[in-house]
Design a protein around this motif. Structure first.
Motif, PDB file in Angstrom:
ATOM      1  N   VAL A 165       0.834  -1.208   0.000  1.00 14.43           N
ATOM      2  CA  VAL A 165       0.000   0.000   0.000  1.00 14.43           C
ATOM      3  C   VAL A 165       0.866   1.254   0.000  1.00 14.43           C
ATOM      4  CG1 VAL A 165      -1.511   1.389   1.473  1.00 14.43           C
ATOM      5  CG2 VAL A 165      -2.107  -0.970   0.946  1.00 14.43           C
ATOM      6  N   GLN A 166       1.875   1.292   0.868  1.00 14.64           N
ATOM      7  CA  GLN A 166       2.726   2.480   0.931  1.00 14.64           C
ATOM      8  C   GLN A 166       3.531   2.651  -0.354  1.00 14.64           C
ATOM      9  OE1 GLN A 166       3.406   3.314   5.632  1.00 14.64           O
ATOM     10  NE2 GLN A 166       4.906   1.980   4.679  1.00 14.64           N
ATOM     11  N   ARG A 167       3.953   1.541  -0.951  1.00 19.26           N
ATOM     12  CA  ARG A 167       4.689   1.616  -2.222  1.00 19.26           C
ATOM     13  C   ARG A 167       3.798   2.188  -3.319  1.00 19.26           C
ATOM     14  NH1 ARG A 167       4.370  -1.370  -6.514  1.00 19.26           N
ATOM     15  NH2 ARG A 167       3.272  -3.046  -5.439  1.00 19.26           N
ATOM     16  N   VAL A 168       2.581   1.674  -3.433  1.00 18.24           N
ATOM     17  CA  VAL A 168       1.673   2.139  -4.491  1.00 18.24           C
ATOM     18  C   VAL A 168       1.320   3.609  -4.294  1.00 18.24           C
ATOM     19  CG1 VAL A 168      -0.665   1.904  -5.412  1.00 18.24           C
ATOM     20  CG2 VAL A 168       0.733  -0.130  -5.039  1.00 18.24           C
ATOM     21  N   LEU A 169       1.036   4.000  -3.057  1.00 18.58           N
ATOM     22  CA  LEU A 169       0.736   5.410  -2.793  1.00 18.58           C
ATOM     23  C   LEU A 169       1.911   6.296  -3.210  1.00 18.58           C
ATOM     24  CD1 LEU A 169      -0.946   5.142   0.735  1.00 18.58           C
ATOM     25  CD2 LEU A 169      -2.091   5.741  -1.420  1.00 18.58           C
ATOM     26  N   GLY A 170       3.114   5.874  -2.856  1.00 20.63           N
ATOM     27  CA  GLY A 170       4.294   6.664  -3.197  1.00 20.63           C
ATOM     28  C   GLY A 170       4.538   6.731  -4.689  1.00 20.63           C
ATOM     29  N   GLU A 171       4.423   5.587  -5.367  1.00 18.89           N
ATOM     30  CA  GLU A 171       4.674   5.555  -6.810  1.00 18.89           C
ATOM     31  C   GLU A 171       3.650   6.389  -7.571  1.00 18.89           C
ATOM     32  OE1 GLU A 171       4.764   1.504  -7.989  1.00 18.89           O
ATOM     33  OE2 GLU A 171       6.794   1.146  -7.204  1.00 18.89           O
ATOM     34  N   ASP A 172       2.373   6.277  -7.183  1.00 15.39           N
ATOM     35  CA  ASP A 172       1.333   7.030  -7.889  1.00 15.39           C
ATOM     36  C   ASP A 172       1.497   8.532  -7.707  1.00 15.39           C
ATOM     37  OD1 ASP A 172       0.324   4.615  -8.679  1.00 15.39           O
ATOM     38  OD2 ASP A 172      -1.507   4.707  -7.472  1.00 15.39           O
ATOM     39  N   THR A 173       1.809   8.946  -6.485  1.00 16.00           N
ATOM     40  CA  THR A 173       2.000  10.376  -6.242  1.00 16.00           C
ATOM     41  C   THR A 173       3.262  10.881  -6.928  1.00 16.00           C
ATOM     42  OG1 THR A 173       0.869  10.162  -4.114  1.00 16.00           O
ATOM     43  CG2 THR A 173       2.191  12.144  -4.456  1.00 16.00           C
ATOM     44  N   SER A 174       4.316  10.082  -6.900  1.00 15.49           N
ATOM     45  CA  SER A 174       5.557  10.457  -7.581  1.00 15.49           C
ATOM     46  C   SER A 174       5.320  10.635  -9.079  1.00 15.49           C
ATOM     47  CB  SER A 174       6.623   9.393  -7.343  1.00 15.49           C
ATOM     48  OG  SER A 174       7.808   9.715  -8.037  1.00 15.49           O
ATOM     49  N   ALA A 175       4.505   9.762  -9.666  1.00 16.73           N
ATOM     50  CA  ALA A 175       4.209   9.882 -11.096  1.00 16.73           C
ATOM     51  C   ALA A 175       3.523  11.207 -11.405  1.00 16.73           C
ATOM     52  CB  ALA A 175       3.328   8.709 -11.540  1.00 16.73           C
ATOM     53  N   ARG A 176       2.678  11.666 -10.505  1.00 19.51           N
ATOM     54  CA  ARG A 176       2.014  12.955 -10.708  1.00 19.51           C
ATOM     55  C   ARG A 176       3.008  14.104 -10.626  1.00 19.51           C
ATOM     56  NH1 ARG A 176      -3.222  12.822  -6.870  1.00 19.51           N
ATOM     57  NH2 ARG A 176      -3.612  14.812  -7.913  1.00 19.51           N
ATOM     58  N   MET A 177       3.967  13.985  -9.717  1.00 21.62           N
ATOM     59  CA  MET A 177       4.999  15.018  -9.621  1.00 21.62           C
ATOM     60  C   MET A 177       5.850  15.049 -10.894  1.00 21.62           C
ATOM     61  SD  MET A 177       4.439  16.266  -6.557  1.00 21.62           S
ATOM     62  CE  MET A 177       2.731  15.918  -7.078  1.00 21.62           C
TER      63      MET A 177
END
Length: 212
Positions: A165-177
């Motif tokens: 969960v923490q990995r997916v949250l981080g990856e998805d938000t990073s992609a937006r950045m």
């Protein structure tokens, strides 16, 4: 003696950071595969043996920043206040990290962080090493959850779910950045998704722990 040890450790940390910063700057400018270790050592004003004393491999010059967070979730669980459930402590820690724009959450749009993210995810040799870091962090978290009262088997399953969960949250938000969205604009949605994700986890994992 204590003061000398403290100064020595501070010097080691400064040297380590200077080597890593020199490496990442060269990799970002010229490409990871095109920069030999000798150039990094020269840029950091150290010898090759000194560089390898701090970083055993070329990949470690970049990945140590992730390794520094490897057992973070386990540390959060072990350091939680009395009466606080492990998942509640992890939720609070993640939300606080979002508020602080911790790069681990992906919610950071500073040029330096974005440069690092591109280097990490667009370099096959680096991306290939990421699962090993996640696996070690997951194992450490499972051990911490077992210490908190979860049976060993379910503790491993819970750690895997929390880590994912923490990995997916981080990856998805990073992609937006990386796509150009400002962190401040993305923050409300990032927080909403984190709350939603931890709600889902809590619904399935709360029964593992009879006490905080």
């Amino acid at each position: 003696m204590a003061e000398r040890i403290g100064l020595r450790e501070m010097k080691r940390r400064r040297t380590r950071e200077a080597i890593s910063e020199a490496a990442i700057a060269l990799f970002a400018a010229e490409g990871y595969d095109r920069v030999p270790v000798a150039r990094i050592a020269a840029a950091a004003q150290v010898s090759k043996p000194t560089l390898f004393a701090y970083f055993p491999s070329k990949e470690d010059l970049v990945l140590h920043r992730i390794a520094d967070h490897e057992d973070e979730a386990a540390r959060v669980v072990r350091a939680r206040p009395a009466g606080t459930a492990p998942l509640a402590a992890l939720r609070a820690h993640f939300l606080d990290a979002l508020d602080r724009r911790d790069p681990v959450t992906g919610l950071n749009d500073s040029p330096e962080v974005l440069e690092y993210q591109r280097l990490l995810y667009e370099t096959p040799a680096l991306a290939a090493r990421l699962p090993a870091y996640l696996a070690r962090g997951e194992k450490a978290l499972a051990e911490a959850l077992a210490e908190a009262g979860a049976p060993a088997g379910p503790a491993r399953t819970a750690a895997a779910q929390i880590t994912a969960v923490q990995r997916v949250l981080g990856e998805d938000t990073s992609a937006r950045m990386l796509a150009g969205e400002p962190a401040d604009a993305a923050a409300p949605e990032a927080r909403r998704r984190a709350e939603e994700a931890f709600d889902l986890l809590e619904g399935g994992l709360a029964a593992l722990f009879t006490t905080g």
